[in-house]
Design a protein around this motif. Structure first.
Motif, mmCIF file in Angstrom:
data_model
loop_
_atom_site.group_PDB
_atom_site.id
_atom_site.type_symbol
_atom_site.label_atom_id
_atom_site.label_comp_id
_atom_site.label_asym_id
_atom_site.label_seq_id
_atom_site.Cartn_x
_atom_site.Cartn_y
_atom_site.Cartn_z
ATOM 1 N N MET A 133 24.674 12.170 -21.661
ATOM 2 C CA MET A 133 24.594 10.855 -21.048
ATOM 3 C C MET A 133 23.739 9.932 -21.909
ATOM 4 O O MET A 133 24.031 8.761 -22.082
ATOM 5 C CB MET A 133 23.966 10.948 -19.645
ATOM 6 N N GLU A 134 22.651 10.513 -22.414
ATOM 7 C CA GLU A 134 21.734 9.694 -23.199
ATOM 8 C C GLU A 134 20.950 10.610 -24.109
ATOM 9 O O GLU A 134 20.625 11.749 -23.738
ATOM 10 C CB GLU A 134 20.767 8.943 -22.262
ATOM 11 N N HIS A 191 20.079 4.980 -19.360
ATOM 12 C CA HIS A 191 21.236 5.401 -18.576
ATOM 13 C C HIS A 191 20.876 5.523 -17.092
ATOM 14 O O HIS A 191 19.796 6.012 -16.753
ATOM 15 C CB HIS A 191 21.709 6.762 -19.103
ATOM 16 N N TYR A 215 21.769 7.624 -14.952
ATOM 17 C CA TYR A 215 21.470 9.014 -14.571
ATOM 18 C C TYR A 215 20.055 9.398 -15.005
ATOM 19 O O TYR A 215 19.309 9.992 -14.230
ATOM 20 C CB TYR A 215 22.491 9.966 -15.189
ATOM 21 N N CYS A 247 33.727 8.221 -15.869
ATOM 22 C CA CYS A 247 32.375 8.723 -16.096
ATOM 23 C C CYS A 247 32.093 9.845 -15.085
ATOM 24 O O CYS A 247 32.316 9.666 -13.892
ATOM 25 C CB CYS A 247 31.376 7.584 -15.894
ATOM 26 N N ALA A 268 30.029 8.916 -12.040
ATOM 27 C CA ALA A 268 30.490 7.823 -11.171
ATOM 28 C C ALA A 268 30.353 8.099 -9.666
ATOM 29 O O ALA A 268 29.885 7.230 -8.925
ATOM 30 C CB ALA A 268 31.921 7.452 -11.524
ATOM 31 N N CYS A 322 26.763 7.422 -8.832
ATOM 32 C CA CYS A 322 26.053 6.324 -9.495
ATOM 33 C C CYS A 322 25.959 5.112 -8.579
ATOM 34 O O CYS A 322 26.951 4.658 -8.008
ATOM 35 C CB CYS A 322 26.782 5.941 -10.781
ATOM 36 N N ARG A 353 27.724 1.769 -10.199
ATOM 37 C CA ARG A 353 29.110 1.939 -10.624
ATOM 38 C C ARG A 353 29.884 0.622 -10.587
ATOM 39 O O ARG A 353 29.718 -0.186 -9.661
ATOM 40 C CB ARG A 353 29.772 2.949 -9.683
ATOM 41 N N CYS A 378 34.363 2.322 -14.287
ATOM 42 C CA CYS A 378 33.722 3.632 -14.420
ATOM 43 C C CYS A 378 34.634 4.788 -14.042
ATOM 44 O O CYS A 378 34.505 5.884 -14.576
ATOM 45 C CB CYS A 378 32.470 3.692 -13.555
ATOM 46 N N PRO A 402 33.278 6.308 -20.604
ATOM 47 C CA PRO A 402 32.312 5.592 -21.438
ATOM 48 C C PRO A 402 31.987 6.427 -22.680
ATOM 49 O O PRO A 402 31.595 7.580 -22.566
ATOM 50 C CB PRO A 402 31.087 5.436 -20.529
ATOM 51 N N CYS A 421 27.533 4.883 -21.182
ATOM 52 C CA CYS A 421 27.578 4.145 -19.924
ATOM 53 C C CYS A 421 28.135 2.759 -20.197
ATOM 54 O O CYS A 421 27.723 2.090 -21.136
ATOM 55 C CB CYS A 421 26.174 4.031 -19.318
ATOM 56 N N HIS A 422 29.073 2.351 -19.353
ATOM 57 C CA HIS A 422 29.707 1.051 -19.549
ATOM 58 C C HIS A 422 28.736 -0.105 -19.407
ATOM 59 O O HIS A 422 28.975 -1.187 -19.928
ATOM 60 C CB HIS A 422 30.851 0.869 -18.531
#
Ligand SMILES: Nc1ncnc2c1ncn2[C@@H]1O[C@H](COP(=O)(O)OP(=O)(O)OP(=O)(O)O)[C@@H](O)[C@H]1O
Ligand code: SF4
Ligand SMILES: [Mg+2]
Lengths: 307, 329
Positions: free
Chosen positions: B235-236, B249, B251, B287, B290, B293, B296, B300, B305, B321-322
């Motif tokens: 994710m990051e 992010h 998350y 994602c 999603a 989230c 969102r 998503c 993403p 992430c969008h």
């Protein structure tokens, strides 16, 4: 380790004594005696016979006499084969049963373990299916079918081996040993395979694989020890049962082992002989259980330090 | 990929065949690791952390298959035969597992187990390898090492067993150490001590580490960089300090918000975010985060993403992430 062995031996002796007691009293309390025939015999003759076999003494005295005899390896006279002692009869049959049984155990252990390992290493491969088939055959088809079939093929048709009896050296051994080993090969290979597959999932085997030591070292040095423990636990008691003779094998192949004596003795209410053979089996069972325990403790250090 | 890049994952996937269909445990991961670097991987249970490490070591379950590339010094680990892999694993790449109680062979002496790698990989004699094993046990601070080497695993405590595993893993001075939650199973009071020891020894041997953990405190203390995994994807990914102070992010932010304050807990762990963590399952179109989230948007659930360099607070950040704008080329 010495204490461990001593403790096992002591426990084994206690079990054996319990077995002696139990066999003795079950025999004596069972209805019907060796000389209770339908044919009427005169009371004097009856009394004479009972006196000769000490059946007129109080039961505790008979038991004491029996145990005292056992301590001198004297199992008393057979009530059916008058001129022979139980010891003589067992000694005459045991070598045959022992020879066939020992070879059968070795064959079954060797082939069964090898098949089990091969099957587990290449699951669903050719060897696995072949071993599985042998396993089903060995377990599903009884000895009294396989035995005669093999006799017809190898003795009657091909004439490579004798049909039965004990006059042909090692060639007399082949068929009885193979037939006796077959169900055990089947069972041991399945046991080994299942146990191998379970052990291969152990975390410590994963560690061994991660060490990059190669498949052979992983198998021999890590997987096998743990995988064989249940197999050894089976082999101990199985060995005791196999080497004390199989009535089926001895009948099919006309062999003079103790398995047949045992059935004869039971049918004729030959108490001393039945007890002798039962005790032999029991003693061997206890002995092989001790051996099994020792081998397991030798493999598994956690068992050694227990107690 | 720079000259000193040790490991480079490109689109790494791990899929498991199931009786009905397939499950995706690792879903296209890109990560780089430099020689001597310590990279943390965090994520909830089932996010695919262990499977990433197993795929590199050739330890996936029989129904699992790895895809993509895992270049170790330019060699794709995923394309190696078992025999070729055996020349690397245990020597240049080592692994420490989560459960020290079951990871050592109960039937063999600890010293023999440690020495085995040296005998196989470096051709040492048994006695020379044993001597090395004792020396290494001494370095992981096992008291009375020469006697202890002749003991069996059940005579060691959990912490001691994990130190044995560390000794075993670092004995061949590997270039890469994969540590899968190495202290989770241990008593809280000795976790830090064992981890610090591992990191210290790895520094001495110049060994890079990928450290999978639930423990954000450990990440903050030991790791230069962190990758946050969710649903088998990164994710990051950022330097540890940057990730904690300015998470980009949603998350990651959720994880940090849910984390108990430092002053409240001795060892801050991943907190809980509302919703059920995604684990396994088939392919995801959008994602994976999603469903849980709070930020969102429509895109998503329809568009994946991409994990790439994005603009964040005037700098850049690798994230998927969008909502985080891509860096213009
Ligand atoms: N043999 C297998 N067959 C099918 N699915 C599997 C198999 N092994 C793992 N998985 C799945 O892969 C996913 C990722 O598992 P993994 O062990 O990598 O999680 P993790 O992030 O390490 O979690 P944890 O923190 O609990 O260790 C899980 O959803 C798991 O169910
Ligand atoms: S891509 Fe959408 S669903 Fe995924 S984290 Fe970003 S905002 Fe949330
Ligand atoms: Mg895991």
């Amino acid at each position: 380790m010495l204490r461990f062995v001593g403790k096992r031996l002591w426990n084994g002796s206690l079990t054996l004594f319990a077995l002696v007691t139990l066999t003795f009293f079950v025999m004596r309390l069972a209805p019907g005696g060796p000389f209770s025939r339908n044919r009427k015999i005169s009371p004097e003759v009856q009394a004479n016979i009972e006196a000769a076999f000490h059946l007129d003494e109080p039961i505790w005295q008979q038991f004491g006499r029996f145990v005292w005899g056992l301590l001198h390896l004297d199992l008393g006279p057979s009530t059916r084969f008058r001129d022979y002692s139980v010891g003589d009869i067992i000694a005459s049959g045991l070598p045959y049963s022992l020879t066939i049984g020992a070879w059968a155990v070795l064959l079954a252990a060797f082939v069964g373990i090898a098949l089990g390992i091969a099957g587990a290493m290449r699951r669903n491969g050719f060897t696995d299916y072949a071993a599985g088939t042998v396993g089903v055959i060995g377990i599903a088809i009884p000895i009294f079918v396989i035995g005669p079939v093999l006799q017809v093929i190898f003795a009657v048709k091909l004439q490579w081996l004798p049909v039965g009896s004990w006059n042909d050296g090692w060639r007399s051994l082949v068929l009885p040993v193979v037939v006796l080993a077959l169900p055990n090969i089947a069972y041991i290979s399945r046991l080994t395979r299942a146990s191998m597959i379970e052990t291969m999932r152990e975390n410590y085997v994963r560690t061994a694989v991660a060490k990059g030591i190669g498949p052979t070292r992983t198998l021999m040095g890590h997987t096998l020890e743990g995988a064989l423990i249940p197999v050894i636990a089976y082999l101990g008691p199985a060995t005791a049962a196999i080497i004390t003779g199989s009535i089926l094998i001895e009948t099919i192949f006309a062999l003079p082992g103790i398995g047949r004596h045992f059935v004869d003795a039971a049918l004729n209410r030959d108490y001393p002989l039945v007890m002798g053979i039962t005790l032999l089996y029991g003693a061997l069972l206890i002995l092989f259980n001790i051996v099994t325990d020792l081998i397991r403790a030798w493999i598994d250090p956690r068992l050694r330090n227990a107690h | 990929m720079t000259a000193e890049t040790l490991l480079s994952l490109r689109g790494l996937t791990v899929r498991f065949r199931l009786p009905h269909g397939e499950t995706v445990a690792v879903d296209g991961i890109d990560l780089d690791l430099a020689a001597g670097e310590v990279l943390g991987i965090v994520g909830e249970s089932g996010s695919g952390k262990s499977q990433v490490l197993y795929s590199l070591m050739g330890l996936l379950a029989a129904n699992g298959r790895a895809g993509g590339q895992a270049l170790f010094e330019g060699v794709d680990l995923l394309s190696l035969s078992r025999r070729q892999l055996d020349t690397l694993r245990g020597q240049h790449i080592s692994m420490i597992f989560q459960d020290p109680m079951t990871s050592l062979n109960p039937y063999r002496r600890v010293g023999d187990q440690i020495a085995e790698g040296l005998i196989v990989h470096e051709g040492l004699s048994r006695s020379a390898a044993q001597a090395e094993a004792v020396r290494m046990l001494d370095r992981v601070r096992i008291p009375d090492a020469s006697n202890r080497a002749r003991r069996f695993p059940h005579e060691f405590s959990g912490g001691m067993r994990q130190r044995v595993m560390i000794a075993m893993a670092l004995l061949t001075r590997p270039k890469l150490l994969l540590a899968d939650e190495p202290t989770t199973a241990l008593d809280v009071t000795i976790q830090a001590q064992v981890l610090d020891l591992m990191a210290e020894l790895a520094r001495e041997t110049g060994t890079a580490i990928i450290l999978v953990t639930h423990d954000l405190g450990v990440v903050a203390r030991l790791c230069g960089r962190v990758a946050v995994l969710y649903g088998g994807r990164v994710m990051e990914e950022a330097g540890a300090q940057a990730l904690f102070s300015t998470p980009a992010h949603p998350y990651t932010r959720g994880l940090l918000d849910a984390m108990p304050r430092l002053e409240q807990a001795l060892t801050p762990r991943l907190g809980t975010i509302p919703g059920t963590p995604r684990s396994g399952g088939g392919d995801v179109i959008g994602c994976p985060f999603a469903p849980r989230c709070t930020e969102r948007i429509a895109r998503c659930t329809t568009e994946r993403p991409a994990f790439l360099e994005r603009s964040h607070l005037g700098g850049t950040r690798s994230a998927a992430c969008h909502l985080i704008p891509e860096v213009a080329e």
